[in-house]
Design a protein around this motif. Structure first.
Motif, mmCIF file in Angstrom:
data_model
loop_
_atom_site.group_PDB
_atom_site.id
_atom_site.type_symbol
_atom_site.label_atom_id
_atom_site.label_comp_id
_atom_site.label_asym_id
_atom_site.label_seq_id
_atom_site.Cartn_x
_atom_site.Cartn_y
_atom_site.Cartn_z
ATOM 1 N N THR A 216 -84.793 28.983 -7.810
ATOM 2 C CA THR A 216 -84.182 28.275 -8.916
ATOM 3 C C THR A 216 -85.019 28.450 -10.183
ATOM 4 O O THR A 216 -86.146 28.960 -10.149
ATOM 5 N N PHE A 217 -84.490 27.982 -11.301
ATOM 6 C CA PHE A 217 -85.225 28.027 -12.559
ATOM 7 C C PHE A 217 -86.415 27.073 -12.529
ATOM 8 O O PHE A 217 -87.431 27.317 -13.178
ATOM 9 N N GLU A 218 -86.291 26.009 -11.756
ATOM 10 C CA GLU A 218 -87.417 25.090 -11.610
ATOM 11 C C GLU A 218 -88.564 25.755 -10.859
ATOM 12 O O GLU A 218 -89.740 25.570 -11.206
ATOM 13 N N ASP A 219 -88.235 26.545 -9.836
ATOM 14 C CA ASP A 219 -89.270 27.307 -9.124
ATOM 15 C C ASP A 219 -89.949 28.296 -10.061
ATOM 16 O O ASP A 219 -91.173 28.486 -9.998
ATOM 17 N N LEU A 221 -90.368 27.986 -13.217
ATOM 18 C CA LEU A 221 -91.218 27.254 -14.160
ATOM 19 C C LEU A 221 -92.506 26.774 -13.501
ATOM 20 O O LEU A 221 -93.564 26.711 -14.151
ATOM 21 N N LYS A 222 -92.455 26.465 -12.206
ATOM 22 C CA LYS A 222 -93.631 25.923 -11.521
ATOM 23 C C LYS A 222 -94.675 26.989 -11.201
ATOM 24 O O LYS A 222 -95.868 26.694 -11.155
ATOM 25 N N ASN A 245 -81.168 20.082 -21.110
ATOM 26 C CA ASN A 245 -81.762 19.959 -19.782
ATOM 27 C C ASN A 245 -83.275 20.086 -19.883
ATOM 28 O O ASN A 245 -83.784 21.016 -20.513
ATOM 29 N N VAL A 247 -85.676 21.005 -17.772
ATOM 30 C CA VAL A 247 -86.227 22.244 -17.231
ATOM 31 C C VAL A 247 -85.929 23.410 -18.161
ATOM 32 O O VAL A 247 -86.798 24.246 -18.458
ATOM 33 N N GLN A 248 -84.698 23.470 -18.655
ATOM 34 C CA GLN A 248 -84.317 24.566 -19.546
ATOM 35 C C GLN A 248 -85.013 24.470 -20.905
ATOM 36 O O GLN A 248 -85.320 25.487 -21.524
ATOM 37 N N ILE A 251 -88.397 25.977 -20.364
ATOM 38 C CA ILE A 251 -88.301 27.438 -20.319
ATOM 39 C C ILE A 251 -88.211 28.007 -21.737
ATOM 40 O O ILE A 251 -88.861 29.013 -22.057
ATOM 41 N N GLU A 303 -79.729 31.017 -7.819
ATOM 42 C CA GLU A 303 -79.182 30.031 -8.747
ATOM 43 C C GLU A 303 -78.591 30.684 -9.998
ATOM 44 O O GLU A 303 -79.184 31.602 -10.577
#
Length: 432
Positions: A216-219, A221-222, A245, A247-248, A251, A303
Motif C-alpha cells: 500500500t501507499f502507507e507501506d 511511506l513507512k 488524506n 498519508v497522501q 507523500i 493498491e
C-alpha cells in the motif's frame, strides 16, 4: 509514449493511433496527426497559461487531443472530455527485489490465521478432556474403580493427543469402544489438519519471493530503503498536492521537498530508475501494467487509489464531443477497446504472477471441526451406553434400581482422585 503513440520509420503507431482510426471509420471524418510541440500533457504554468495538449486545444491549434490524457476537474473547466476510453488509477511500480524481506521468527505459524490456531488449541484441550471423561465413564476401560487405576488421566490424555498430532503411537492404548471412537476421530482430525498445514506451508514457501513488502501507499511511506516520485506536473502530482488524506499529504510533502531528485520528466526515465533499483514510481496503473509486462523484474503493488479515466479532449462547446463519446461507447460494447488493450499490453514474461497467498481462515476448516465435535459426542454417548448396560446387569442381580446404580457408578468414576486403589495393609510387628 509507448504504447499509446510510437514512431516506426516515418509513421506513427500505437494504441491511440488505432483508436483514432476506429473513430474515423465510425464517424466518417479525416484527420491529420500532429505531435504536441512542448511534449506535455497539459498543466497551468507560473504565468497562468495552459501548456501541452490542453493549451493547444484552448488556443484552437488542434481540434481533438487523443492521448492518455487524464480527466481532471481543472482540465474539465477549460476543455471538454469524451467518455473515458481507458479506466485507470494511481499505483506504485517496484522492482521485485528492491526491498529486502526478513523472514519472521515465527514464520512457521503463518499457514494458519490466529483465529485458526486458537480454535485448534481449544479443540486439542477439549478432545483430551473428553478422552479422559469417556475413559472414566466406560466400564470396559475401568471396570473396577475401587481397585483399579485409570490410565487415561488428564495428563496422559494430553500426551496421547500430542502423540496423535505427531503421528506417533503412545501409551496408554484404549480398550473400550467409546474411547477408541474418540481416539479414531481425533486421528482423522489430525490427519486432515497436518495435510492442510503442509499444503499451505508449501504454498507459502513457493510464493514467498512474490510477496511484496510494499502493498500500500502507507507501506511505501513507512519504509526507508526506496525513494519514490512521480511525473513532474502530471495529474498524479496534483492529485497528491490537492489530497486531504493524511498519508497522501505526507507523500506529496516528501516529493515536494526532494523534487529535484524524485520527480522525473518522462515515463521512460521513471522506468529506468526503477530498473536500477532503490526507486519506486507512482503513476497511472495502465502505464505501470505496461512496464511490468515489458520488464519481468518489475511489478505493480496491489493498491490503487484515485480511480480515473483517459478521455479525448475537445474545445468547449465542440459538436464533436457527444459524437465521439457515443462512438467510444460503441467501440467498448463491440469489444474493440479490449482487443486494443490486449494487443498493446501483451506481456513478454513467460511466468504468470501467482495469486496472492493468504493464511487459512477458520471457515476453511469448519467441516473438520464439525466432524471432530460429532465424533466426540458419539464417544461420550457410547461411554454412557456402556455404563448403563453395566448398571442394568447390576440391578438384575441386586435389590437396587438401575438408575441408582447408574448414578453411584457415575459419581464414583468422576471423583477427583486419579487412582482409588487402596493402600496395602501395614505388616504386623513381630512379637518379641
Amino acid at each position: 509514449e509507448d504504447p499509446y503513440v510510437m514512431v516506426r520509420s516515418t509513421e506513427l503507431e500505437g494504441y491511440c493511433i488505432d483508436l483514432l482510426k476506429a473513430l474515423a471509420a465510425a464517424l466518417h471524418f479525416s484527420y491529420k496527426v500532429k505531435v504536441v510541440g512542448d511534449g506535455q500533457y497539459g498543466a497551468i504554468s507560473a504565468k497562468g497559461n495552459w501548456t501541452g495538449m490542453i493549451g493547444e486545444i484552448i488556443r484552437q491549434e488542434a481540434d481533438i487531443a487523443v492521448a492518455p490524457l487524464t480527466v481532471t476537474s481543472a482540465r474539465e473547466e477549460v476543455v471538454s472530455f469524451t467518455t473515458p476510453f481507458l479506466q485507470t488509477g494511481i499505483g506504485i511500480l517496484l522492482r521485485k527485489d528492491s526491498v529486502s524481506q526478513e523472514t519472521p521468527l515465527f514464520h512457521f505459524l503463518a499457514p494458519f490465521s490466529k483465529e485458526t490456531w486458537t480454535g485448534l488449541l481449544l479443540a486439542y484441550v477439549l478432545t483430551c478432556l473428553c478422552l479422559c471423561l469417556v475413559a472414566r465413564l466406560s466400564p470396559c476401560e475401568w471396570s473396577e474403580p475401587k481397585k483399579e487405576e485409570n490410565h487415561f488421566t488428564f495428563l496422559n490424555s494430553l500426551w496421547f493427543g500430542a502423540g496423535a498430532l505427531a503421528f506417533q503411537g503412545v501409551a496408554p492404548r484404549p480398550k473400550a469402544l467409546s474411547v477408541r471412537v474418540v481416539a479414531a476421530i481425533w486421528w482423522l482430525f489430525t490427519l486432515a489438519l497436518v495435510a492442510a498445514y503442509i499444503a499451505n506451508f508449501t504454498a507459502l514457501l513457493s510464493s514467498g519471493s512474490e510477496q511484496l513488502p510494499i502493498q500500500t501507499f502507507e507501506d511505501l511511506l513507512k519504509q526507508r530503503e526506496l525513494d519514490f516520485g512521480t511525473l513532474d506536473g502530471s495529474s498524479t502530482y496534483y492529485y497528491f498536492k490537492n489530497s486531504k488524506n493524511p498519508v497522501q499529504q505526507l507523500i506529496y510533502e516528501y516529493m515536494d521537498k526532494r523534487r529535484d531528485y524524485v520527480l522525473v520528466k518522462t515515463y521512460q526515465e521513471a522506468i529506468q530508475r526503477v530498473l536500477e533499483g532503490k526507486f519506486a514510481f507512482i503513476g497511472e496503473a495502465v502505464s505501470l501494467d505496461l512496464a511490468a509486462a515489458r520488464h519481468c523484474s518489475l511489478i505493480r503493488a496491489p493498491e490503487l487509489i484515485g480511480a480515473r479515466g483517459f478521455g479525448i479532449a475537445t474545445p468547449k462547446g465542440s459538436p464533436w464531443t457527444p459524437r465521439l463519446s457515443v462512438a467510444v461507447l460503441r467501440l467498448r460494447e463491440a469489444g474493440l477497446l479490449e482487443q486494443l488493450r490486449s494487443r498493446w499490453w501483451q506481456s513478454h514474461c513467460r511466468q504468470q504472477p501467482r495469486e496472492r497467498w493468504a493464511p487459512l481462515p477458520p471457515r476453511a476448516l469448519a467441516g473438520l471441526f464439525v466432524a471432530l465435535a460429532a465424533g466426540l459426542a458419539l464417544g461420550v454417548a457410547a461411554a454412557l451406553l456402556e455404563l448403563s448396560r453395566r448398571s442394568r446387569r447390576g440391578a438384575a442381580h441386586g435389590q437396587r434400581s438401575c438408575c441408582s446404580i447408574f448414578m453411584d457408578e457415575l459419581c464414583m468414576r468422576l471423583q477427583i482422585t486419579e487412582t482409588t486403589r487402596p493402600s496395602p495393609e501395614p505388616s504386623a510387628k513381630a512379637s518379641a
